[in-house]
Design a protein around this motif. Sequence first.
Motif, PDB file in Angstrom:
ATOM      1  N   GLY A   1      -1.003   5.562   3.202  1.00  0.00           N
ATOM      2  CA  GLY A   1      -0.461   6.446   3.336  1.00  0.00           C
ATOM      3  C   GLY A   1       0.922   6.699   3.723  1.00  0.00           C
ATOM      4  O   GLY A   1       1.180   8.061   4.345  1.00  0.00           O
ATOM      5  N   GLN A   2       1.852   5.963   3.200  1.00  0.00           N
ATOM      6  CA  GLN A   2       3.504   6.159   3.762  1.00  0.00           C
ATOM      7  C   GLN A   2       4.190   5.963   1.904  1.00  0.00           C
ATOM      8  O   GLN A   2       3.505   5.979   1.647  1.00  0.00           O
ATOM      9  N   MET A   3       5.324   6.680   2.861  1.00  0.00           N
ATOM     10  CA  MET A   3       6.365   6.269   1.184  1.00  0.00           C
ATOM     11  C   MET A   3       7.406   5.342   1.751  1.00  0.00           C
ATOM     12  O   MET A   3       8.116   5.427   2.796  1.00  0.00           O
ATOM     13  N   LEU A   4       7.670   4.440   0.523  1.00  0.00           N
ATOM     14  CA  LEU A   4       8.894   2.946   1.315  1.00  0.00           C
ATOM     15  C   LEU A   4       9.530   3.948   0.565  1.00  0.00           C
ATOM     16  O   LEU A   4       9.476   3.874  -1.098  1.00  0.00           O
ATOM     17  N   ALA A   5      11.041   3.628   0.848  1.00  0.00           N
ATOM     18  CA  ALA A   5      11.921   4.108  -0.033  1.00  0.00           C
ATOM     19  C   ALA A   5      13.503   3.620   0.249  1.00  0.00           C
ATOM     20  O   ALA A   5      13.170   2.990   1.540  1.00  0.00           O
ATOM     21  N   PRO A   6      14.750   3.375  -0.323  1.00  0.00           N
ATOM     22  CA  PRO A   6      15.776   3.107   0.190  1.00  0.00           C
ATOM     23  C   PRO A   6      16.474   3.561   1.411  1.00  0.00           C
ATOM     24  O   PRO A   6      16.446   5.074   1.774  1.00  0.00           O
ATOM     25  N   ALA A   7      16.445   3.041   2.214  1.00  0.00           N
ATOM     26  CA  ALA A   7      17.369   3.620   3.492  1.00  0.00           C
ATOM     27  C   ALA A   7      18.072   4.438   3.046  1.00  0.00           C
ATOM     28  O   ALA A   7      18.945   4.402   2.337  1.00  0.00           O
ATOM     29  N   PHE A   8      18.708   5.578   4.013  1.00  0.00           N
ATOM     30  CA  PHE A   8      19.927   6.612   3.342  1.00  0.00           C
ATOM     31  C   PHE A   8      21.295   5.847   4.239  1.00  0.00           C
ATOM     32  O   PHE A   8      21.905   4.834   5.082  1.00  0.00           O
ATOM     33  N   VAL A   9      22.075   6.091   3.167  1.00  0.00           N
ATOM     34  CA  VAL A   9      23.804   6.074   3.147  1.00  0.00           C
ATOM     35  C   VAL A   9      24.418   7.033   3.519  1.00  0.00           C
ATOM     36  O   VAL A   9      24.335   7.606   2.758  1.00  0.00           O
ATOM     37  N   ASP A  10      24.667   7.146   4.343  1.00  0.00           N
ATOM     38  CA  ASP A  10      25.338   8.260   5.622  1.00  0.00           C
ATOM     39  C   ASP A  10      27.492   8.228   5.512  1.00  0.00           C
ATOM     40  O   ASP A  10      27.502   7.918   6.152  1.00  0.00           O
ATOM     41  N   ILE A  11      27.652   9.025   4.129  1.00  0.00           N
ATOM     42  CA  ILE A  11      29.319   8.977   4.032  1.00  0.00           C
ATOM     43  C   ILE A  11      30.037   9.500   5.077  1.00  0.00           C
ATOM     44  O   ILE A  11      31.119   9.521   5.086  1.00  0.00           O
ATOM     45  N   HIS A  12      29.265  11.003   5.855  1.00  0.00           N
ATOM     46  CA  HIS A  12      30.248  11.427   6.534  1.00  0.00           C
ATOM     47  C   HIS A  12      28.811  12.416   7.616  1.00  0.00           C
ATOM     48  O   HIS A  12      27.921  12.963   7.976  1.00  0.00           O
ATOM     49  N   GLY A  13      29.059  11.632   8.850  1.00  0.00           N
ATOM     50  CA  GLY A  13      28.385  12.409   9.652  1.00  0.00           C
ATOM     51  C   GLY A  13      28.979  12.418  11.685  1.00  0.00           C
ATOM     52  O   GLY A  13      29.381  11.402  11.753  1.00  0.00           O
ATOM     53  N   ASP A  14      29.094  13.276  11.766  1.00  0.00           N
ATOM     54  CA  ASP A  14      29.998  14.124  13.260  1.00  0.00           C
ATOM     55  C   ASP A  14      29.044  13.646  14.666  1.00  0.00           C
ATOM     56  O   ASP A  14      29.565  14.457  15.357  1.00  0.00           O
ATOM     57  N   ALA A  15      27.573  13.893  14.260  1.00  0.00           N
ATOM     58  CA  ALA A  15      26.796  14.666  15.200  1.00  0.00           C
ATOM     59  C   ALA A  15      27.454  13.269  16.608  1.00  0.00           C
ATOM     60  O   ALA A  15      26.961  13.619  17.638  1.00  0.00           O
ATOM     61  N   PHE A  16      27.809  11.620  15.739  1.00  0.00           N
ATOM     62  CA  PHE A  16      28.111  11.284  17.522  1.00  0.00           C
ATOM     63  C   PHE A  16      28.961  12.068  18.446  1.00  0.00           C
ATOM     64  O   PHE A  16      29.190  11.244  19.956  1.00  0.00           O
ATOM     65  N   GLU A  17      29.665  12.597  17.654  1.00  0.00           N
ATOM     66  CA  GLU A  17      30.086  13.185  18.498  1.00  0.00           C
ATOM     67  C   GLU A  17      29.582  14.419  19.731  1.00  0.00           C
ATOM     68  O   GLU A  17      30.266  14.571  21.471  1.00  0.00           O
ATOM     69  N   ARG A  18      28.441  14.316  19.627  1.00  0.00           N
ATOM     70  CA  ARG A  18      27.724  15.018  20.284  1.00  0.00           C
ATOM     71  C   ARG A  18      27.066  14.358  21.860  1.00  0.00           C
ATOM     72  O   ARG A  18      27.182  14.506  22.943  1.00  0.00           O
ATOM     73  N   GLN A  19      27.240  12.802  21.540  1.00  0.00           N
ATOM     74  CA  GLN A  19      27.301  11.430  22.387  1.00  0.00           C
ATOM     75  C   GLN A  19      28.473  11.238  23.206  1.00  0.00           C
ATOM     76  O   GLN A  19      27.991  11.705  24.909  1.00  0.00           O
TER      77      GLN A  19
ATOM     78  N   GLY B   1       0.732  -1.554   0.031  1.00  0.00           N
ATOM     79  CA  GLY B   1       0.119  -0.203  -0.112  1.00  0.00           C
ATOM     80  C   GLY B   1       0.741   0.886  -0.053  1.00  0.00           C
ATOM     81  O   GLY B   1       1.322   2.043   0.036  1.00  0.00           O
ATOM     82  N   ALA B   2       1.716   1.542   0.513  1.00  0.00           N
ATOM     83  CA  ALA B   2       2.649   2.143   0.246  1.00  0.00           C
ATOM     84  C   ALA B   2       3.100   3.143  -1.233  1.00  0.00           C
ATOM     85  O   ALA B   2       2.785   2.075  -2.286  1.00  0.00           O
ATOM     86  N   THR B   3       3.642   4.374  -0.724  1.00  0.00           N
ATOM     87  CA  THR B   3       4.403   4.743  -2.528  1.00  0.00           C
ATOM     88  C   THR B   3       6.024   4.790  -2.759  1.00  0.00           C
ATOM     89  O   THR B   3       6.507   4.751  -1.907  1.00  0.00           O
ATOM     90  N   VAL B   4       6.131   3.612  -3.453  1.00  0.00           N
ATOM     91  CA  VAL B   4       7.186   3.320  -3.394  1.00  0.00           C
ATOM     92  C   VAL B   4       8.054   4.344  -4.116  1.00  0.00           C
ATOM     93  O   VAL B   4       8.006   4.896  -5.669  1.00  0.00           O
ATOM     94  N   VAL B   5       9.208   4.677  -3.510  1.00  0.00           N
ATOM     95  CA  VAL B   5      10.000   5.308  -3.832  1.00  0.00           C
ATOM     96  C   VAL B   5      11.603   4.501  -4.995  1.00  0.00           C
ATOM     97  O   VAL B   5      12.265   4.243  -4.673  1.00  0.00           O
ATOM     98  N   PHE B   6      10.928   3.728  -6.426  1.00  0.00           N
ATOM     99  CA  PHE B   6      11.995   3.927  -7.899  1.00  0.00           C
ATOM    100  C   PHE B   6      12.896   4.212  -7.820  1.00  0.00           C
ATOM    101  O   PHE B   6      12.926   5.843  -7.839  1.00  0.00           O
ATOM    102  N   ALA B   7      13.857   3.884  -8.682  1.00  0.00           N
ATOM    103  CA  ALA B   7      14.744   4.586  -8.724  1.00  0.00           C
ATOM    104  C   ALA B   7      14.821   5.850 -10.595  1.00  0.00           C
ATOM    105  O   ALA B   7      14.902   7.119 -10.651  1.00  0.00           O
ATOM    106  N   ASP B   8      13.576   5.439 -11.145  1.00  0.00           N
ATOM    107  CA  ASP B   8      12.949   6.588 -12.167  1.00  0.00           C
ATOM    108  C   ASP B   8      11.764   6.498 -12.026  1.00  0.00           C
ATOM    109  O   ASP B   8      11.122   7.136 -12.686  1.00  0.00           O
ATOM    110  N   ARG B   9      11.523   6.806 -11.258  1.00  0.00           N
ATOM    111  CA  ARG B   9      10.058   7.357 -10.854  1.00  0.00           C
ATOM    112  C   ARG B   9       8.868   7.027  -9.330  1.00  0.00           C
ATOM    113  O   ARG B   9       9.630   5.923  -8.814  1.00  0.00           O
ATOM    114  N   LEU B  10       7.899   7.190  -8.846  1.00  0.00           N
ATOM    115  CA  LEU B  10       7.123   6.873  -7.595  1.00  0.00           C
ATOM    116  C   LEU B  10       5.654   6.301  -7.533  1.00  0.00           C
ATOM    117  O   LEU B  10       5.623   6.517  -9.023  1.00  0.00           O
ATOM    118  N   ALA B  11       5.809   5.190  -7.663  1.00  0.00           N
ATOM    119  CA  ALA B  11       4.906   4.386  -7.678  1.00  0.00           C
ATOM    120  C   ALA B  11       4.270   3.242  -6.586  1.00  0.00           C
ATOM    121  O   ALA B  11       5.307   2.819  -5.978  1.00  0.00           O
TER     122      ALA B  11
END
Length: 408
Positions: free
Chosen positions: A49-67, A11-21
């Motif tokens: 009612g939701q969007m299904l997409a590839p999860a994020f790949v974070d190539i650079h994040g330094d917010a961990f320093e705040r923990q 039932g989700a709208t999927v984020v494909f490489a070439d379209r939303l469907a």
Amino acid sequence: MQQHPAFIIEGATVVFADRLAPACVHVEDGRITAIDGARDGAFVIDGRGQMLAPAFVDIHGDAFERQIMPRPGTMLPVAPALLETDRQLAANGIATAYHALTLSWEPGLRSVENGRAIVAGLEQLAPRLTVDNRVQLRWETFCFEAIDLIRDALAGPRLPSIAFNDHTSMLLLDPAVRMQERPFEFDPAYPALEPENPVFADKMAERGKRAKIPAADMVALTRSVWERRSEVQAAIDTVAALGRAADAPMLSHDDSQIETRDFYRGHGARISEFPMNRRVAEAARAAGDFIVFGAPNATRGGSHLASIGAADMIREGLCDILASDYYYPAMLLGLARLLADGVAPLHALWPLVSANPARASGLADRGVVEVGRRADLVLVEWPDGGVPSVRRTFVEGREAYRAVPAGH
């Protein structure tokens, strides 16, 4: 890999490489096994009612320093900080994270000692973590004592990336020269501020606070490090050779000159991370390099350092990847801002935070919704005209995060 029950997200709208469907995505044994296939007794997740997409790949994040250091000079134990960071990643739809672990000659938060504790902590905690936690060895090129740690980390179970970082030369840059236009670091005429200059002492105050040492000691330490400048190029040669031998992805950070980008490309670093002006980005594009900007830049509508804007770079084809940088929620919020500003349609924007960073990092198994790929997925609630939010995150078919709104 532990086996997990098969399920279908319907039932989700999927984020494909070439379209939303609209589509049904079937997951089994951690992989996407069918699009719009038969249920075959699989557990059904309602994605209406939701969007299904590839999860994020974070190539650079330094917010961990705040923990690890929630207040300047206040250090907390590594293990609980990493556990908390992992949960923040999952809650923000980040299934693969490269923690930008600065390895510096400075004591404290960014020291080699602390870097070794973080690398070891991630390895020890791996069975308890919910997402794929890796490190970007953000190596300060004047930090010779980090080379053994880099060698050890490259031999570990999760291949890190290497980012060549020279904030030492930037720290000593004459304030009359704009940071975005600083010369190539090895230029014999590099406009360095003399360590005896009172302006230099003022710049050391904040650094000393983070390193938990008096400003005068920070001045003396920086002076001693700068005196070894002639040894830096050989150290870069060594680290680059280690990276090439391990086939690790390599980046150069804050490139301000084409000469700088050429230098690091020649050492095998094919990713330009946060280029500081348009001409460097154009040179990187002409050479076929990946180009990274910060997702907070896209979220805010501009750089906090008054550098070039991510939205403009995306419009001009000069940005391939958006990284969380210092704020994990910006991965999703940056997409929302870019979409609202008409920069591109959502299916064309999503690769900036999924397929492209995965490809640049050599992770060919994730980043898109396709049969055979890892089931690293995110379900997003995105009301019309409202702020999007992550409702579920799946990592290799395992539910890493779920949030149920109060009204449900």
